[in-house]
Write a protein that holds these residues in place. Structure first.
Motif, short mmCIF file in Angstrom:
data_model
loop_
_atom_site.label_atom_id
_atom_site.label_comp_id
_atom_site.label_asym_id
_atom_site.label_seq_id
_atom_site.Cartn_x
_atom_site.Cartn_y
_atom_site.Cartn_z
N ALA A 46 8.57 -1.32 0.63
CA ALA A 46 7.29 -2.04 0.55
C ALA A 46 7.47 -3.36 -0.18
O ALA A 46 6.87 -4.37 0.20
N ALA A 47 8.30 -3.39 -1.20
CA ALA A 47 8.55 -4.64 -1.93
C ALA A 47 9.18 -5.69 -1.01
O ALA A 47 8.82 -6.86 -1.07
N HIS A 72 9.58 5.75 9.94
CA HIS A 72 9.75 6.00 8.51
C HIS A 72 9.41 4.74 7.70
O HIS A 72 8.74 4.83 6.66
N PHE A 73 9.87 3.58 8.17
CA PHE A 73 9.54 2.32 7.50
C PHE A 73 8.03 2.16 7.43
O PHE A 73 7.47 1.86 6.37
N PRO A 80 1.04 0.90 0.46
CA PRO A 80 1.23 -0.25 -0.44
C PRO A 80 0.90 -1.60 0.21
O PRO A 80 0.48 -2.52 -0.47
N ALA A 81 1.08 -1.71 1.53
CA ALA A 81 0.90 -3.00 2.19
C ALA A 81 -0.41 -3.11 2.97
O ALA A 81 -0.68 -4.15 3.54
N GLN A 82 -1.18 -2.05 2.97
CA GLN A 82 -2.36 -2.02 3.83
C GLN A 82 -3.30 -3.20 3.60
O GLN A 82 -3.79 -3.80 4.55
N THR A 83 -3.55 -3.56 2.38
CA THR A 83 -4.44 -4.70 2.14
C THR A 83 -3.66 -5.97 1.81
O THR A 83 -4.11 -7.06 2.14
N SER A 84 -2.50 -5.84 1.21
CA SER A 84 -1.74 -7.01 0.77
C SER A 84 -1.05 -7.76 1.90
O SER A 84 -0.72 -8.93 1.73
N ALA A 85 -0.82 -7.11 3.02
CA ALA A 85 -0.09 -7.76 4.11
C ALA A 85 -1.00 -8.12 5.29
O ALA A 85 -0.51 -8.36 6.39
N LYS A 112 -1.32 -3.27 14.36
CA LYS A 112 -2.74 -3.63 14.45
C LYS A 112 -3.54 -2.91 13.36
O LYS A 112 -4.39 -3.52 12.70
N GLY A 113 -3.25 -1.65 13.15
CA GLY A 113 -3.92 -0.89 12.11
C GLY A 113 -3.66 -1.43 10.72
O GLY A 113 -4.48 -1.26 9.81
N MET A 114 -2.52 -2.07 10.55
CA MET A 114 -2.18 -2.67 9.26
C MET A 114 -2.76 -4.08 9.11
O MET A 114 -2.62 -4.69 8.06
#
Length: 156
Positions: A46-47, A72-73, A80-85, A112-114
């Motif tokens: 995620a980092a 898996h990725f 962790p990336a749902q809102t930040s990315a 798309k979901g992300m």
């Protein structure tokens, strides 16, 4: 400096050829100011994703789906990336022996979901990669590096 992350699952000579072409395109001397980081899907974190201004995803088509490693990725970075990315530009290349549609569909649904933005249509290759496939992947790497540069400049 802009940052491009290439996340891949490379298990065959064909997927290695495509990864090499994407990497070469992303690192072309014609594009300055982009740091390219290549990570295997099973080790990308995620980092890594949160530090990127754009991402290239690469996978074989396995039984009508993306590779388990790329899934898996996504499982690792999803929360962790749902809102930040949100709005992250991404591109995709897929290799299959005879069909890539299920793998493309599965990756695009998750991206798309992300809230990611597909920067270019996926490069799909069936069978042995030829010169045209390698050129398409080279271009995919280059245009995604430019997308990373553009996003970095917008956020500066």
């Amino acid at each position: 400096m802009a940052r491009l992350l290439i996340v891949h699952h490379t298990v065959s000579p064909a997927t290695q050829e495509l990864l090499d072409a994407v990497s070469d395109g992303a690192r072309t001397d014609d594009i300055e100011g982009v740091q390219v980081r290549t990570e295997a899907a099973l080790s990308a974190t995620a980092a890594d994703l949160l530090a990127a201004d754009a991402v290239v995803l690469g996978t074989p088509a396995n039984i009508g789906y993306m590779s388990g490693a790329l899934k898996h990725f996504f499982d690792t970075v999803y929360y962790p990336a749902q809102t930040s990315a949100q709005g992250l530009p991404y591109t995709l290349y897929v290799h299959g022996d005879n069909d890539t549609s299920g793998a493309v569909r599965s990756v695009e649904a998750i991206a798309k979901g992300m809230g990611w933005n597909r920067h270019r249509p996926p490069v799909t290759v069936t069978g042995r990669p030829g010169a045209e496939a390698r050129e398409s992947c080279w271009e995919l790497g280059a245009v995604t590096a430019l997308a990373a540069l553009e996003r970095a400049q917008e956020s500066a």
